[in-house]
Design an enzyme around this catalytic site. Structure first.
Site, short mmCIF file in Angstrom:
data_model
loop_
_atom_site.label_atom_id
_atom_site.label_comp_id
_atom_site.label_asym_id
_atom_site.label_seq_id
_atom_site.Cartn_x
_atom_site.Cartn_y
_atom_site.Cartn_z
N CYS A 142 0.85 -1.19 0.00
CA CYS A 142 0.00 0.00 0.00
C CYS A 142 0.90 1.25 0.00
CB CYS A 142 -0.94 -0.08 1.20
SG CYS A 142 -2.13 1.24 1.42
N ASP A 199 -7.83 -2.07 -9.45
CA ASP A 199 -7.48 -1.16 -8.36
C ASP A 199 -7.65 0.27 -8.85
OD1 ASP A 199 -6.33 0.38 -6.38
OD2 ASP A 199 -4.45 -0.77 -6.27
N HIS A 231 -6.98 -3.46 -4.92
CA HIS A 231 -5.96 -2.96 -4.00
C HIS A 231 -6.02 -3.79 -2.71
CE1 HIS A 231 -3.17 0.17 -2.68
NE2 HIS A 231 -3.73 0.05 -1.50
#
Length: 263
Positions: A142, A199, A231
Site C-alpha cells: 500500500c 485497483d 488494491h
C-alpha cells in the site's frame, strides 16, 4: 482484536476477516525497538543463524499493526531478519485513525527524506544484530509500496525491491516531491512490482506509464498485474484479500529474492 503477538489491527481496517493468517513466534526472536531517530520498529528473526539476509518491510497506511508484524514473522520463519519501522508514528496514530481519510492525512505529513532515513536506521539496526547488509531487500504494501520504490532509488546497495500495490503517482508536495513514476529512471536495484488490475487507486494506464518509463531507462524491473485483483489483495485480514493471487504473488516474491541472492 488483539492477541499475544502484537497490538491488534488498525481501527480503520474494519472487522477482521476469517481469512486472517496468524503466524506464531516459535523458533523466533521478536520484539520492538526504538531506532536512533525515535521511530519504533518491529523485528523478527530466527533464534538460530548468523549473517541472515535482511528484509525491510514498509508498512501499509494502517501502520505497524498486526498484519505487518505477522508478515515479518512469516519472513523470519523463512530465514530472514525482517524489520518493519513505523515511519508514520511521529505524525499520528494510524491504529486509532477512524477512517481512510484520517490515515491519508497522516501519511501526507511524512517527509520522504525522513522516511528514507528511518529505513537506513532500520537496516543499520539489523546489521548491528549480525544480519548481512550485502543481502538486503525492501518490500512494501500500500503506502509502503510507494516507500519501497523510493527507497530502492535512495539505497542502490540493496539487492532487491518488491513493492506491493504501491501508489505510483499522486500530489507533489514540499515534503513528498516525487513519486515512483518520477524516479523510474533511477531504479537500478532489481525490482518486482505486484499490482492489482482492478485497483481504481492505481489505474492500469498509470501502471503502463511506469512500465514504459522503466523499460526506456533499462531498469531491472518488472511489474506483474493480477487482472481481477483489487488494491490490498494480499491483506488477508480484509475483504480485499484474494487467496489465489496472494499465494501466487508471495511465491513469486520468494523466488525473486532467491534469484537476487537474498535468502
Amino acid at each position: 482484536m488483539k492477541d499475544k503477538h502484537g497490538p491488534g489491527f488498525a481501527a480503520a481496517a474494519g472487522s477482521v476477516s476469517a481469512h486472517t493468517i496468524h503466524t506464531d513466534s516459535a523458533g523466533l526472536e521478536t520484539g520492538l525497538t526504538t531506532l536512533p531517530g525515535g521511530a519504533p520498529a518491529y523485528f523478527a528473526r530466527p533464534q538460530v543463524g548468523e549473517s541472515l539476509p535482511v528484509v525491510l518491510v514498509a508498512e501499509e497506511i494502517f501502520g505497524l499493526h498486526e498484519h505487518i508484524r505477522d508478515v515479518a514473522r512469516r519472513l523470519a520463519k523463512l530465514g530472514f531478519f525482517a524489520i518493519a519501522p513505523d515511519y508514520l508514528a511521529r505524525y499520528g496514530d494510524p491504529m486509532a485513525a477512524p477512517d481512510i481519510d484520517a490515515l491519508r492525512a497522516i501519511a501526507a505529513k511524512v517527509p520522504d527524506t525522513e522516511a528514507m532515513a528511518i529505513f537506513d536506521e532500520a537496516l543499520a539496526f539489523a546489521t548491528g544484530k549480525g544480519a548481512d547488509a550485502a543481502r538486503a531487500a525492501v518490500i512494501g504494501f500500500c503506502w509502503g509500496g510507494r516507500i519501497a520504490w523510493l527507497y530502492a532509488a535512495h539505497n542502490r546497495a540493496l539487492s532487491a525491491c518488491v513493492p506491493w500495490y504501491g501508489r505510483l503517482d499522486g500530489s507533489h508536495t514540499a515534503v513528498q516531491p516525487r513519486w515512483p513514476i518520477d524516479i523510474a529512471g533511477e531504479i537500478d536495484v532489481p525490482t518486482l512490482g505486484l499490482y492489482g488490475g482492478d485497483d481504481p487507486s492505481i489505474p492500469r494506464d498509470v501502471i503502463a506509464q511506469m512500465q514504459d518509463r522503466l523499460a526506456a531507462a533499462g531498469a531491472p524491473a518488472e511489474i506483474i498485474v493480477y487482472d481481477d485483483a483489487p488494491h490490498g489483495f494480499f491483506a488477508d485480514y480484509r475483504p480485499s484479500y484474494r487467496e489465489r493471487e496472494a499465494h501466487d504473488a508471495w511465491g513469486r516474491m520468494r523466488a525473486f529474492l532467491r534469484a537476487q541472492g537474498v535468502g
